[in-house]
Design a protein around this motif. Structure first.
Motif, PDB file in Angstrom:
ATOM      1  N   ARG A  30      56.081 -70.310-102.587  1.00 20.45           N
ATOM      2  CA  ARG A  30      55.826 -69.147-100.733  1.00 20.45           C
ATOM      3  C   ARG A  30      56.161 -68.097-101.233  1.00 20.45           C
ATOM      4  N   GLY A  31      57.315 -68.160-102.267  1.00 24.36           N
ATOM      5  CA  GLY A  31      58.616 -67.183-102.333  1.00 24.36           C
ATOM      6  C   GLY A  31      59.374 -67.004-100.966  1.00 24.36           C
ATOM      7  N   GLU A  32      59.949 -67.759-100.833  1.00 25.35           N
ATOM      8  CA  GLU A  32      61.024 -67.656-100.004  1.00 25.35           C
ATOM      9  C   GLU A  32      62.324 -67.698-100.095  1.00 25.35           C
ATOM     10  N   GLY A  33      62.180 -68.349-101.544  1.00 26.14           N
ATOM     11  CA  GLY A  33      63.875 -68.117-101.682  1.00 26.14           C
ATOM     12  C   GLY A  33      63.368 -68.493-103.439  1.00 26.14           C
ATOM     13  N   ILE A  34      64.837 -69.537-104.471  1.00 20.52           N
ATOM     14  CA  ILE A  34      65.203 -69.483-105.556  1.00 20.52           C
ATOM     15  C   ILE A  34      66.020 -70.821-105.902  1.00 20.52           C
ATOM     16  N   ALA A  35      65.711 -71.937-105.807  1.00 24.61           N
ATOM     17  CA  ALA A  35      66.528 -73.326-106.163  1.00 24.61           C
ATOM     18  C   ALA A  35      67.457 -72.671-108.045  1.00 24.61           C
ATOM     19  N   ALA A  36      67.864 -73.569-108.280  1.00 28.28           N
ATOM     20  CA  ALA A  36      68.424 -73.990-109.426  1.00 28.28           C
ATOM     21  C   ALA A  36      68.746 -75.107-109.356  1.00 28.28           C
ATOM     22  N   TYR A  37      69.519 -75.547-111.066  1.00 29.33           N
ATOM     23  CA  TYR A  37      69.733 -76.748-111.027  1.00 29.33           C
ATOM     24  C   TYR A  37      70.623 -76.399-112.575  1.00 29.33           C
ATOM     25  N   ALA A  38      71.269 -77.816-112.998  1.00 27.97           N
ATOM     26  CA  ALA A  38      72.662 -77.577-113.744  1.00 27.97           C
ATOM     27  C   ALA A  38      72.860 -78.592-113.543  1.00 27.97           C
ATOM     28  N   VAL A  39      73.045 -78.932-115.213  1.00 25.87           N
ATOM     29  CA  VAL A  39      73.540 -79.435-116.224  1.00 25.87           C
ATOM     30  C   VAL A  39      74.560 -79.769-117.123  1.00 25.87           C
ATOM     31  N   VAL A  40      75.776 -80.387-116.793  1.00 28.47           N
ATOM     32  CA  VAL A  40      76.704 -79.752-118.574  1.00 28.47           C
ATOM     33  C   VAL A  40      77.551 -81.746-118.555  1.00 28.47           C
ATOM     34  N   LEU A  41      77.946 -81.223-120.032  1.00 28.12           N
ATOM     35  CA  LEU A  41      78.550 -81.934-120.272  1.00 28.12           C
ATOM     36  C   LEU A  41      79.916 -81.481-120.858  1.00 28.12           C
ATOM     37  N   ILE A  42      81.070 -81.637-120.535  1.00 25.80           N
ATOM     38  CA  ILE A  42      82.359 -81.164-121.246  1.00 25.80           C
ATOM     39  C   ILE A  42      83.303 -82.668-121.445  1.00 25.80           C
TER      40      ILE A  42
END
Ligand code: MG
Length: 158
Positions: A142-154
């Motif tokens: 609906r264009g109300e916001g932005i979501a973000a996901y992240a995966v990392v390896l350290i």
């Protein structure tokens, strides 16, 4: 080797710049937040903190702290890397997914990757940015916001 996962959401607002992975993206709306509201970098920071067992972004950079008002999230990312570095950890790779219907992010993915890699001090090949829509469904649709996901390896292996 340690894995970490991060997630974040910010709502759109008028009169704010749209900054994702440190890159300013031309759009009629920006994201609301205490810092520059860089939702993708926030997800990445949470993934890094999670991998190192260091809690979450709110514990280290509270939105009640005036020091972080309007600050670039790349600065928070640098601070996070320092926390990991003090414990002997460094990044192996990071994989991010940014979810929004608009604006279309494809033209900016490479500059976002370059910007993050520069801040992380790693080759761009170790950073991956994916842009997705939800086909009109949900708050991102609906264009109300932005979501973000992240995966990392350290790792702390030498
Ligand atoms: Mg956030």
């Amino acid at each position: 080797m340690r894995i970490g996962f991060g997630f974040d959401v910010h709502r759109f607002a008028r009169g704010r710049p749209l900054i994702l992975c440190g890159v300013e993206i031309p759009y009629k709306l920006g994201l609301l937040g205490h810092s520059d509201a860089d939702v993708a970098t926030h997800a990445l920071i949470d993934a890094l903190l999670g991998a190192a067992g260091l809690g979450d972004i709110g514990e280290h950079f509270p939105d009640t702290d005036e020091r972080f008002k309007g600050v670039s999230s790349l600065f928070l990312l640098e601070e996070t890397l320092n926390l990991l570095g003090e414990r002997g950890f460094f990044l192996v790779n990071a994989d991010l997914t940014i979810v929004c219907e608009r604006p279309k992010l494809k033209p900016y993915k490479e500059s976002m990757r370059q910007k993050l890699a520069k801040t992380l001090g790693c080759p761009p090949e170790r950073v991956n940015i994916k842009a997705k829509t939800t086909e009109g469904l949900g708050f991102t649709g609906r264009g109300e916001g932005i979501a973000a996901y992240a995966v990392v390896l350290i790792t702390n292996a030498t």
